[in-house]
Design a protein around this motif. Structure first.
Motif, PDB file in Angstrom:
ATOM      1  N   THR A  75      64.937  27.139   1.531  1.00 56.21           N
ATOM      2  CA  THR A  75      64.163  26.907   0.314  1.00 56.21           C
ATOM      3  C   THR A  75      64.161  28.129  -0.596  1.00 56.21           C
ATOM      4  OG1 THR A  75      62.731  25.298   1.401  1.00 56.21           O
ATOM      5  CG2 THR A  75      61.868  26.332  -0.582  1.00 56.21           C
ATOM      6  N   LEU A  76      64.014  29.311  -0.021  1.00 51.90           N
ATOM      7  CA  LEU A  76      63.912  30.532  -0.804  1.00 51.90           C
ATOM      8  C   LEU A  76      65.270  31.140  -1.136  1.00 51.90           C
ATOM      9  CD1 LEU A  76      60.864  32.268   0.933  1.00 51.90           C
ATOM     10  CD2 LEU A  76      60.882  30.728  -1.022  1.00 51.90           C
ATOM     11  N   GLY A  77      66.301  30.681  -0.460  1.00 49.76           N
ATOM     12  CA  GLY A  77      67.636  31.174  -0.755  1.00 49.76           C
ATOM     13  C   GLY A  77      67.892  32.584  -0.273  1.00 49.76           C
ATOM     14  N   ARG A  78      67.220  32.994   0.790  1.00 51.50           N
ATOM     15  CA  ARG A  78      67.433  34.312   1.382  1.00 51.50           C
ATOM     16  C   ARG A  78      66.989  34.254   2.833  1.00 51.50           C
ATOM     17  NH1 ARG A  78      64.158  39.239   0.733  1.00 51.50           N
ATOM     18  NH2 ARG A  78      64.319  39.091   2.993  1.00 51.50           N
ATOM     19  N   PRO A  79      67.583  35.078   3.725  1.00 56.74           N
ATOM     20  CA  PRO A  79      67.231  35.012   5.142  1.00 56.74           C
ATOM     21  C   PRO A  79      65.772  35.413   5.375  1.00 56.74           C
ATOM     22  CG  PRO A  79      69.278  36.226   4.812  1.00 56.74           C
ATOM     23  CD  PRO A  79      68.666  36.046   3.459  1.00 56.74           C
ATOM     24  N   ALA A  80      65.065  34.583   6.110  1.00 54.96           N
ATOM     25  CA  ALA A  80      63.694  34.895   6.519  1.00 54.96           C
ATOM     26  C   ALA A  80      63.743  35.565   7.890  1.00 54.96           C
ATOM     27  CB  ALA A  80      62.854  33.624   6.575  1.00 54.96           C
ATOM     28  N   GLN A  81      63.056  36.683   8.037  1.00 51.59           N
ATOM     29  CA  GLN A  81      63.076  37.448   9.284  1.00 51.59           C
ATOM     30  C   GLN A  81      61.957  36.979  10.209  1.00 51.59           C
ATOM     31  OE1 GLN A  81      62.565  41.651   8.730  1.00 51.59           O
ATOM     32  NE2 GLN A  81      62.937  42.148  10.878  1.00 51.59           N
TER      33      GLN A  81
ATOM     34  N   HIS B  97      59.453  39.501  -3.085  1.00 53.51           N
ATOM     35  CA  HIS B  97      59.862  38.883  -4.349  1.00 53.51           C
ATOM     36  C   HIS B  97      60.057  37.376  -4.180  1.00 53.51           C
ATOM     37  CE1 HIS B  97      62.089  38.521  -8.194  1.00 53.51           C
ATOM     38  NE2 HIS B  97      62.857  37.676  -7.520  1.00 53.51           N
ATOM     39  N   ALA B  98      60.735  36.983  -3.118  1.00 53.04           N
ATOM     40  CA  ALA B  98      61.070  35.570  -2.936  1.00 53.04           C
ATOM     41  C   ALA B  98      59.829  34.691  -2.816  1.00 53.04           C
ATOM     42  CB  ALA B  98      61.953  35.398  -1.696  1.00 53.04           C
ATOM     43  N   THR B  99      58.777  35.177  -2.162  1.00 52.83           N
ATOM     44  CA  THR B  99      57.570  34.369  -1.985  1.00 52.83           C
ATOM     45  C   THR B  99      56.672  34.402  -3.206  1.00 52.83           C
ATOM     46  OG1 THR B  99      56.421  36.229  -0.895  1.00 52.83           O
ATOM     47  CG2 THR B  99      57.550  34.633   0.533  1.00 52.83           C
ATOM     48  N   GLU B 100      56.991  35.260  -4.191  1.00 54.37           N
ATOM     49  CA  GLU B 100      56.113  35.383  -5.358  1.00 54.37           C
ATOM     50  C   GLU B 100      56.817  35.017  -6.668  1.00 54.37           C
ATOM     51  OE1 GLU B 100      52.601  38.180  -3.780  1.00 54.37           O
ATOM     52  OE2 GLU B 100      54.107  39.237  -4.956  1.00 54.37           O
ATOM     53  N   ARG B 101      57.869  34.240  -6.572  1.00 57.54           N
ATOM     54  CA  ARG B 101      58.576  33.774  -7.776  1.00 57.54           C
ATOM     55  C   ARG B 101      57.922  32.564  -8.414  1.00 57.54           C
ATOM     56  NH1 ARG B 101      64.604  33.374  -5.346  1.00 57.54           N
ATOM     57  NH2 ARG B 101      63.375  32.302  -3.788  1.00 57.54           N
TER      58      ARG B 101
ATOM     59  N   GLU C  66      64.973  35.318 -13.767  1.00 56.85           N
ATOM     60  CA  GLU C  66      65.085  35.721 -12.361  1.00 56.85           C
ATOM     61  C   GLU C  66      65.931  36.966 -12.238  1.00 56.85           C
ATOM     62  OE1 GLU C  66      65.141  35.829  -8.106  1.00 56.85           O
ATOM     63  OE2 GLU C  66      63.736  35.084  -9.606  1.00 56.85           O
ATOM     64  N   LEU C  67      65.332  38.029 -11.730  1.00 53.17           N
ATOM     65  CA  LEU C  67      66.026  39.288 -11.448  1.00 53.17           C
ATOM     66  C   LEU C  67      65.896  39.518  -9.950  1.00 53.17           C
ATOM     67  CD1 LEU C  67      64.639  41.352 -14.445  1.00 53.17           C
ATOM     68  CD2 LEU C  67      66.939  40.375 -14.239  1.00 53.17           C
ATOM     69  N   ASP C  68      66.932  39.191  -9.213  1.00 56.61           N
ATOM     70  CA  ASP C  68      66.850  39.165  -7.757  1.00 56.61           C
ATOM     71  C   ASP C  68      66.454  40.518  -7.181  1.00 56.61           C
ATOM     72  OD1 ASP C  68      67.107  37.858  -5.240  1.00 56.61           O
ATOM     73  OD2 ASP C  68      68.963  38.986  -4.940  1.00 56.61           O
ATOM     74  N   ASN C  69      65.627  40.447  -6.166  1.00 54.36           N
ATOM     75  CA  ASN C  69      65.177  41.634  -5.433  1.00 54.36           C
ATOM     76  C   ASN C  69      65.230  41.290  -3.949  1.00 54.36           C
ATOM     77  OD1 ASN C  69      63.691  43.680  -4.149  1.00 54.36           O
ATOM     78  ND2 ASN C  69      62.320  43.949  -5.886  1.00 54.36           N
ATOM     79  N   PRO C  70      66.033  41.976  -3.152  1.00 57.61           N
ATOM     80  CA  PRO C  70      66.180  41.623  -1.741  1.00 57.61           C
ATOM     81  C   PRO C  70      64.969  41.943  -0.884  1.00 57.61           C
ATOM     82  CG  PRO C  70      67.395  43.633  -2.193  1.00 57.61           C
ATOM     83  CD  PRO C  70      66.904  43.117  -3.521  1.00 57.61           C
ATOM     84  N   VAL C  71      64.006  42.689  -1.409  1.00 55.34           N
ATOM     85  CA  VAL C  71      62.825  43.082  -0.619  1.00 55.34           C
ATOM     86  C   VAL C  71      61.885  41.898  -0.473  1.00 55.34           C
ATOM     87  CG1 VAL C  71      60.800  44.571  -0.570  1.00 55.34           C
ATOM     88  CG2 VAL C  71      63.003  45.477  -1.325  1.00 55.34           C
TER      89      VAL C  71
END
Length: 248
Positions: free
Chosen positions: A151-157, A217-221, A243-248
């Motif tokens: 859903t977020l388009g990035r790996p969840a740890q 960033h991903a959870t607060e877009r 959208e300015l991607d931030n990997p953090v």
């Protein structure tokens, strides 16, 4: 609409007065009186400011604004460049931090639940910022983490027991790893936030409650996007999310 009208509406809608925050919420930098074009983003970075100027924005709306408690207040270096960009283009900056986390419909946590299909049953933690609820159906923690990644388009740890069945879920967007113990005390089978700290790993292992760091960033877009869509529908503003991607 008028800048003051927009600010007053947002203050009421987001119930700004009920929050004790680490920064000022509302109008942070004053630009032109009339707002027709509103650019939205997660953080008031230099890249977002330049994108807004290029789009002819009258105002910028963000979750992470400026003037955080404990910061050096001198206007030098990065701060000077950022402020100079706004002033040179007569652009206003509106920032809403905790109010945009906590709003029950347009906030980051509510919007994350909407996208994930989670049901909200309650709140907990400081100022009721964190949410309690349940997934659409019980599933293993590892499967829930995988669904977040998609859903977020990035790996969840994920740390802890990925096999644990998640029926009761707790979550709080951004840097809310400090609420993990409170989530455990609330009977959560899993806690989801944006960031993770060194001690989070040990707490997840020793408590048996898995933890997922899905990206600050991903959870607060999604809160600022929902708010922009609301403003566009209500007032006819030209609102654009950048959208300015931030990997953090």
């Amino acid at each position: 609409m008028r800048r003051e009208e927009l600010g007053a509406y947002l203050e009421s809608l987001l119930e700004v007065a009920r929050y004790k925050d680490y920064c000022p919420n509302g109008l942070q930098v004053e630009g032109r009186d009339e707002v027709r074009k509103l650019v939205c983003g997660v953080t008031a970075s230099q890249d977002l400011l330049e994108a807004a100027a290029a789009r002819g924005a009258d105002a910028i709306l963000v979750h992470h604004g400026w003037f955080w408690r404990g910061e050096d207040g001198r206007v030098t270096g990065i701060r000077r460049r950022r402020l100079g960009t706004l002033l040179a283009h007569d652009i206003s900056l509106f920032g809403y931090h905790l109010p945009l986390d906590g709003h029950g419909e347009l906030g980051n946590n509510a919007q994350l639940a909407l996208r994930m299909g989670w049901t909200v049953d309650g709140r907990f933690a400081d100022q009721d910022i964190a949410f309690l609820g349940r997934p659409a159906e019980p599933l293993a923690a590892a499967d829930l983490a995988a669904a977040l990644s998609r859903t977020l388009g990035r790996p969840a740890q994920l740390v802890g027991d990925g096999r644990r069945r998640v029926r009761r879920l707790a979550w709080c967007s951004g840097g809310a790893q400090g609420y993990f113990e409170q989530a455990i005390a609330q009977g959560a089978d899993m806690f989801v936030s944006g960031e993770i700290s060194e001690q989070t790993y040990h707490l997840a292992r020793e408590s048996g409650v898995p933890y997922v760091a899905a990206g600050h960033h991903a959870t607060e877009r999604y809160g600022v996007q929902a708010l922009a869509e609301h403003l566009a529908a209500r007032f006819g503003l030209d609102c654009e999310y950048v959208e300015l991607d931030n990997p953090v």
